[in-house]
Design a protein around this motif. Structure first.
Motif, PDB file in Angstrom:
ATOM      1  N   THR A 189      -4.386  -9.063  -3.454  1.00 51.09           N
ATOM      2  CA  THR A 189      -3.447  -7.985  -3.768  1.00 51.09           C
ATOM      3  C   THR A 189      -3.587  -7.577  -5.234  1.00 51.09           C
ATOM      4  O   THR A 189      -3.539  -6.386  -5.568  1.00 51.09           O
ATOM      5  N   TRP A 190      -3.767  -8.571  -6.101  1.00 51.75           N
ATOM      6  CA  TRP A 190      -3.961  -8.292  -7.530  1.00 51.75           C
ATOM      7  C   TRP A 190      -5.186  -7.420  -7.762  1.00 51.75           C
ATOM      8  O   TRP A 190      -5.132  -6.442  -8.516  1.00 51.75           O
ATOM      9  N   GLY A 198      -4.997   0.728  -6.251  1.00 52.30           N
ATOM     10  CA  GLY A 198      -4.759   1.234  -4.899  1.00 52.30           C
ATOM     11  C   GLY A 198      -3.390   0.823  -4.392  1.00 52.30           C
ATOM     12  O   GLY A 198      -2.603   0.183  -5.107  1.00 52.30           O
ATOM     13  N   SER A 199      -3.103   1.174  -3.153  1.00 57.84           N
ATOM     14  CA  SER A 199      -1.806   0.864  -2.560  1.00 57.84           C
ATOM     15  C   SER A 199      -1.987   0.531  -1.086  1.00 57.84           C
ATOM     16  O   SER A 199      -2.613   1.290  -0.338  1.00 57.84           O
ATOM     17  N   SER A 206      -6.236   7.638   3.049  1.00 56.03           N
ATOM     18  CA  SER A 206      -5.962   8.232   1.740  1.00 56.03           C
ATOM     19  C   SER A 206      -6.779   7.530   0.665  1.00 56.03           C
ATOM     20  O   SER A 206      -7.289   6.419   0.860  1.00 56.03           O
ATOM     21  N   ASP A 207      -6.913   8.185  -0.491  1.00 55.16           N
ATOM     22  CA  ASP A 207      -7.674   7.594  -1.594  1.00 55.16           C
ATOM     23  C   ASP A 207      -7.051   6.283  -2.050  1.00 55.16           C
ATOM     24  O   ASP A 207      -7.767   5.310  -2.336  1.00 55.16           O
ATOM     25  N   PHE A 212      -7.399   0.345  -2.409  1.00 57.99           N
ATOM     26  CA  PHE A 212      -6.844  -0.982  -2.161  1.00 57.99           C
ATOM     27  C   PHE A 212      -7.806  -1.813  -1.311  1.00 57.99           C
ATOM     28  O   PHE A 212      -8.061  -2.989  -1.612  1.00 57.99           O
ATOM     29  N   GLU A 213      -8.338  -1.226  -0.267  1.00 57.25           N
ATOM     30  CA  GLU A 213      -9.258  -1.955   0.608  1.00 57.25           C
ATOM     31  C   GLU A 213     -10.543  -2.326  -0.122  1.00 57.25           C
ATOM     32  O   GLU A 213     -11.116  -3.398   0.112  1.00 57.25           O
ATOM     33  N   ALA A 214     -10.995  -1.457  -1.036  1.00 55.95           N
ATOM     34  CA  ALA A 214     -12.175  -1.793  -1.852  1.00 55.95           C
ATOM     35  C   ALA A 214     -11.873  -2.974  -2.768  1.00 55.95           C
ATOM     36  O   ALA A 214     -12.728  -3.845  -2.989  1.00 55.95           O
TER      37      ALA A 214
END
Length: 405
Positions: A189-190, A198-199, A206-207, A212-214
């Motif tokens: 998450t960090w 990201g979120s 969404s970007d 976040f996934e990256a």
């Protein structure tokens, strides 16, 4: 232990991120991690790590136990590597019976655990080898190591009484795990939030969601690096103990843990940048990889200390006391799981704050190692060679037995 750590690895790599992507409030994710420490506290006699540690103490001589525990650290590194590798693959292509990669991932980890446990119980024979046991023989190659580590009484606490190990070694281990668990729960998450900005709550596609996934994927690479460092550092543990002593070697790992967790607060992405810079990614990976030093040390040193003390004081109750010692790892997990949501509410969900607090606990653990004089060797106790110890072994009839070299 490889199978156990493989299960932990897939949970660390995918657990928190999957829960968030399914819609769980990221401030409450730590509560889901309560399942582990709660089950650990309630079924400790069946919690798998304690029996494995007892098995090392049971089948390895005192001179070999630091090496045996170092090998456990090595196997946890290998398990981390396997789990991290599986976490990075699309497993549904290999196992189409599963609907999602997460299902296939955890099923694969469960299979590996069953396989490794099956090999262990099939091939390991529980034959105690303590010097006080009847029929004990020490191999010639063990004698030099035994003169170093068996002839001296382990030191725990302010004196040389082994009974105080629960107050000193357990205390240091407890504070180590405060920091560890903040890493386990929040590391990916960090990376996704603080590094990639990201979120997990953003709309799919969404970007912000892609960023976040990256970040989660980079976190998986960082966990691989942690495992690699563990594999490299674990075989060095016994040499470091002999050269620098228990306290320095153990405290060094606590310092590394604290610095890494503090660094998490300062390593951040720059708003407005589409992707983190190469320098920022490198700093992130180095910070995560350094935890391999901490993991390798924690898997070896505290358990070598406990095993040595139990062999001398309670050789018939090793399983019980290793189980109790394992509780020093469960309590910090409960504390972090319950306390994190409150902290995150106060700091706007910044998980790096929780990690930095874990760094403070790691510093306390490092200080305790010196304050409580945690040591594998006690130079204040008159040294007796292993030959003298074996000369005093008596059989069931009370007759003196001759050494059996």
């Amino acid at each position: 232990m490889l199978g156990v750590q493989c299960c932990y690895s897939v949970q660390i790599n995918r657990g928190s991120a999957t829960l968030q992507l399914l819609g769980m409030d990221e401030n409450k994710v730590s509560l889901a991690w309560l399942a582990g420490p709660l089950s650990g506290l309630m079924v400790q006699p069946l919690a798998i790590q304690a029996p494995l540690r007892a098995l090392v103490t049971d089948v390895a001589s005192e001179g070999q136990q630091p090496l045996g525990n170092a090998y456990i650290g090595l196997m946890t590194g290998c398990g981390n590597l396997v789990g991290s590798f599986l976490s990075s693959r699309s497993l549904t292509k290999l196992f189409p019976i599963f609907r999602t990669d997460v299902q296939a991932l955890f099923a694969a980890a469960a299979f590996i655990l069953c396989l490794t446990v099956g090999l262990c119980v099939t091939y390991v024979r529980e034959k105690p080898t303590s010097a006080a046991g009847q029929g004990y023989q020490r191999a010639p190659s063990e004698r030099s190591a035994a003169n170093v580590s068996s002839a001296r009484a382990p030191r725990f606490g302010s004196g040389s009484d082994d009974e105080s190990f629960g107050d000193s070694d357990g205390g240091a281990n407890l504070f180590t795990w405060f920091g560890f668990f903040t890493l386990f729960v929040f590391v990916n998450t960090w990376v996704g939030r603080n590094i990639y900005l990201g979120s997990s709550s953003a709309a799919e596609g969404s970007d912000a969601r892609r960023l976040f996934e990256a970040g989660v994927r980079l976190g998986g690479l960082g966990n691989c690096l942690t495992a690699f460092v563990t594999v490299v550092y674990s075989p060095m543990i016994t040499s470091l103990l002999e050269r620098y002593g228990t306290r320095r070697t153990y405290a060094f790992s606590q310092l590394v843990e604290a610095l890494c967790l503090f660094a998490a607060f300062f390593i951040r992405g720059t708003p407005g940048q589409e992707h983190p810079s190469l320098l920022l990614k490198t700093a992130t990976l180095i910070t995560m990889g350094a935890f391999g030093v901490v993991w390798a040390t924690t898997m070896a040193v505290p358990w070598a200390l406990v095993g040595a003390a139990l062999n001398r004081r309670y050789p018939g109750r090793v399983g019980l006391f290793t189980t109790l010692f394992n509780v020093s790892q469960s309590f910090p997990q409960l504390f972090v799981s319950l306390g994190s949501p409150w902290i995150l509410d106060k700091v706007g969900g910044d998980v790096s704050v929780v990690m930095a607090i874990g760094g403070l606990f790691a510093l306390v653990g490092g200080a305790l190692i010196f304050v409580l004089r945690v040591d594998l060797f006690d130079d204040d106790v008159e040294e007796r060679s292993v030959y003298e110890l074996e000369d005093t072994v008596r059989d069931e009839g009370g007759e003196r037995q001759e050494p059996m070299y």
